[in-house]
Scaffold this motif. Structure first.
Motif, PDB file in Angstrom:
ATOM      1  N   VAL A   2       0.853  -1.188   0.000  1.00  0.00           N
ATOM      2  CA  VAL A   2       0.000   0.000   0.000  1.00  0.00           C
ATOM      3  C   VAL A   2       0.890   1.240   0.000  1.00  0.00           C
ATOM      4  N   GLN A   3       0.613   2.122  -0.913  1.00  0.00           N
ATOM      5  CA  GLN A   3       1.297   3.421  -0.936  1.00  0.00           C
ATOM      6  C   GLN A   3       0.273   4.513  -0.658  1.00  0.00           C
ATOM      7  N   LEU A   4       0.680   5.459   0.164  1.00  0.00           N
ATOM      8  CA  LEU A   4      -0.185   6.576   0.532  1.00  0.00           C
ATOM      9  C   LEU A   4       0.515   7.869   0.151  1.00  0.00           C
ATOM     10  N   GLN A   5      -0.178   8.724  -0.567  1.00  0.00           N
ATOM     11  CA  GLN A   5       0.392   9.991  -1.028  1.00  0.00           C
ATOM     12  C   GLN A   5      -0.467  11.132  -0.499  1.00  0.00           C
ATOM     13  N   ALA A   6       0.069  11.862   0.452  1.00  0.00           N
ATOM     14  CA  ALA A   6      -0.654  12.996   1.037  1.00  0.00           C
ATOM     15  C   ALA A   6      -0.333  14.271   0.290  1.00  0.00           C
ATOM     16  N   SER A   7      -1.324  15.139   0.201  1.00  0.00           N
ATOM     17  CA  SER A   7      -1.144  16.436  -0.457  1.00  0.00           C
ATOM     18  C   SER A   7      -2.161  17.425   0.094  1.00  0.00           C
ATOM     19  N   GLY A   8      -1.990  18.690  -0.301  1.00  0.00           N
ATOM     20  CA  GLY A   8      -2.967  19.703   0.064  1.00  0.00           C
ATOM     21  C   GLY A   8      -2.537  20.647   1.165  1.00  0.00           C
ATOM     22  N   GLY A   9      -1.380  20.423   1.751  1.00  0.00           N
ATOM     23  CA  GLY A   9      -0.920  21.318   2.795  1.00  0.00           C
ATOM     24  C   GLY A   9      -0.544  22.682   2.232  1.00  0.00           C
ATOM     25  N   GLY A  10      -0.279  23.616   3.132  1.00  0.00           N
ATOM     26  CA  GLY A  10       0.112  24.952   2.713  1.00  0.00           C
ATOM     27  C   GLY A  10       0.097  25.920   3.857  1.00  0.00           C
ATOM     28  N   LEU A  11       0.183  27.193   3.498  1.00  0.00           N
ATOM     29  CA  LEU A  11       0.169  28.284   4.475  1.00  0.00           C
ATOM     30  C   LEU A  11      -1.189  28.964   4.427  1.00  0.00           C
ATOM     31  N   VAL A  12      -1.811  29.140   5.586  1.00  0.00           N
ATOM     32  CA  VAL A  12      -3.127  29.753   5.655  1.00  0.00           C
ATOM     33  C   VAL A  12      -3.204  30.609   6.910  1.00  0.00           C
ATOM     34  N   GLN A  13      -4.014  31.649   6.857  1.00  0.00           N
ATOM     35  CA  GLN A  13      -4.199  32.484   8.033  1.00  0.00           C
ATOM     36  C   GLN A  13      -5.160  31.821   9.020  1.00  0.00           C
ATOM     37  N   ALA A  14      -5.039  32.190  10.263  1.00  0.00           N
ATOM     38  CA  ALA A  14      -5.951  31.676  11.280  1.00  0.00           C
ATOM     39  C   ALA A  14      -7.399  31.966  10.879  1.00  0.00           C
ATOM     40  N   GLY A  15      -8.236  30.965  11.065  1.00  0.00           N
ATOM     41  CA  GLY A  15      -9.622  31.075  10.661  1.00  0.00           C
ATOM     42  C   GLY A  15      -9.889  30.540   9.277  1.00  0.00           C
ATOM     43  N   GLY A  16      -8.835  30.267   8.522  1.00  0.00           N
ATOM     44  CA  GLY A  16      -8.971  29.777   7.170  1.00  0.00           C
ATOM     45  C   GLY A  16      -9.193  28.279   7.101  1.00  0.00           C
ATOM     46  N   SER A  17      -9.201  27.777   5.871  1.00  0.00           N
ATOM     47  CA  SER A  17      -9.488  26.362   5.632  1.00  0.00           C
ATOM     48  C   SER A  17      -8.475  25.760   4.672  1.00  0.00           C
ATOM     49  N   LEU A  18      -8.281  24.465   4.826  1.00  0.00           N
ATOM     50  CA  LEU A  18      -7.494  23.666   3.890  1.00  0.00           C
ATOM     51  C   LEU A  18      -8.144  22.296   3.779  1.00  0.00           C
ATOM     52  N   ARG A  19      -7.944  21.651   2.643  1.00  0.00           N
ATOM     53  CA  ARG A  19      -8.392  20.268   2.499  1.00  0.00           C
ATOM     54  C   ARG A  19      -7.186  19.411   2.121  1.00  0.00           C
ATOM     55  N   LEU A  20      -6.899  18.451   2.968  1.00  0.00           N
ATOM     56  CA  LEU A  20      -5.829  17.497   2.698  1.00  0.00           C
ATOM     57  C   LEU A  20      -6.404  16.279   1.981  1.00  0.00           C
ATOM     58  N   SER A  21      -5.593  15.718   1.103  1.00  0.00           N
ATOM     59  CA  SER A  21      -5.972  14.499   0.394  1.00  0.00           C
ATOM     60  C   SER A  21      -4.926  13.435   0.638  1.00  0.00           C
ATOM     61  N   CYS A  22      -5.364  12.195   0.633  1.00  0.00           N
ATOM     62  CA  CYS A  22      -4.446  11.066   0.760  1.00  0.00           C
ATOM     63  C   CYS A  22      -4.899  10.008  -0.233  1.00  0.00           C
ATOM     64  N   ALA A  23      -4.125   9.852  -1.290  1.00  0.00           N
ATOM     65  CA  ALA A  23      -4.456   8.886  -2.328  1.00  0.00           C
ATOM     66  C   ALA A  23      -3.802   7.555  -2.021  1.00  0.00           C
ATOM     67  N   ARG A  24      -4.593   6.505  -2.098  1.00  0.00           N
ATOM     68  CA  ARG A  24      -4.122   5.157  -1.784  1.00  0.00           C
ATOM     69  C   ARG A  24      -3.918   4.385  -3.066  1.00  0.00           C
ATOM     70  N   SER A  25      -2.784   3.709  -3.198  1.00  0.00           N
ATOM     71  CA  SER A  25      -2.516   2.880  -4.367  1.00  0.00           C
ATOM     72  C   SER A  25      -1.862   1.582  -3.912  1.00  0.00           C
ATOM     73  N   GLY A  26      -1.667   0.681  -4.855  1.00  0.00           N
ATOM     74  CA  GLY A  26      -1.130  -0.627  -4.519  1.00  0.00           C
ATOM     75  C   GLY A  26      -2.253  -1.520  -4.030  1.00  0.00           C
ATOM     76  N   ARG A  27      -2.040  -2.141  -2.889  1.00  0.00           N
ATOM     77  CA  ARG A  27      -3.082  -2.991  -2.313  1.00  0.00           C
ATOM     78  C   ARG A  27      -4.298  -2.149  -1.967  1.00  0.00           C
ATOM     79  N   THR A  28      -5.419  -2.463  -2.576  1.00  0.00           N
ATOM     80  CA  THR A  28      -6.621  -1.678  -2.317  1.00  0.00           C
ATOM     81  C   THR A  28      -7.685  -2.478  -1.595  1.00  0.00           C
ATOM     82  N   PHE A  29      -7.367  -3.695  -1.156  1.00  0.00           N
ATOM     83  CA  PHE A  29      -8.330  -4.489  -0.415  1.00  0.00           C
ATOM     84  C   PHE A  29      -7.756  -4.782   0.956  1.00  0.00           C
ATOM     85  N   GLY A  30      -8.638  -5.116   1.887  1.00  0.00           N
ATOM     86  CA  GLY A  30      -8.174  -5.517   3.214  1.00  0.00           C
ATOM     87  C   GLY A  30      -7.761  -4.380   4.109  1.00  0.00           C
ATOM     88  N   ILE A  31      -7.962  -3.142   3.674  1.00  0.00           N
ATOM     89  CA  ILE A  31      -7.656  -2.003   4.531  1.00  0.00           C
ATOM     90  C   ILE A  31      -8.918  -1.653   5.302  1.00  0.00           C
TER      91      ILE A  31
END
Length: 118
Positions: free
Chosen positions: A1-30
């Motif tokens: 299983v490989q996990l690739q996180a993305s979506g981080g950054g710099l934001v001001q207090a009160g702001g929003s971000l959405r992180l993503s984590c894409a899963r590849s390789g073994r896709t069953f049994g998780i």
């Protein structure tokens, strides 16, 4: 299983971000996908988790009501929507996966930096 996180950054207090984590390789049994974070000089801490099949979620008290974890099964991706961000949310955020419903996480992504300025 490989996990690739993305979506981080710099934001001001009160702001929003959405992180993503894409899963590849073994896709069953998780069973569970989770998010953790580690701030400078601190230990890694749990943020949120979701059971892949049922969608049941769980949050750390520090993020409850501000963060939302979700999945897109078709894309094998887990998201962390972060609203009302605070400077204390600044950390490297890691996604992780485990085969069993409890216990240690078996697979970890590389982390994505989130910085919240005051």
């Amino acid at each position: 299983v490989q996990l690739q996180a993305s979506g981080g950054g710099l934001v001001q207090a009160g702001g929003s971000l959405r992180l993503s984590c894409a899963r590849s390789g073994r896709t069953f049994g998780i069973n569970t996908l989770g998010w953790f974070r580690q701030a400078p000089g601190k230990e890694r801490e749990f943020v949120s988790r979701i059971t892949w099949s049922s969608g049941i979620t769980y949050y750390a008290d520090s993020v409850k009501g501000r963060f939302t974890i979700s999945t897109d099964n078709a894309k094998n991706t887990v998201y962390l929507q972060m609203n009302s961000l605070r400077p204390e949310d600044t950390a490297i955020y890691y996604c992780a996966a485990r085969v069993n419903p409890t216990g240690q996480y078996n697979y970890w992504g590389q982390g994505t930096q989130v910085t919240v300025s005051s």
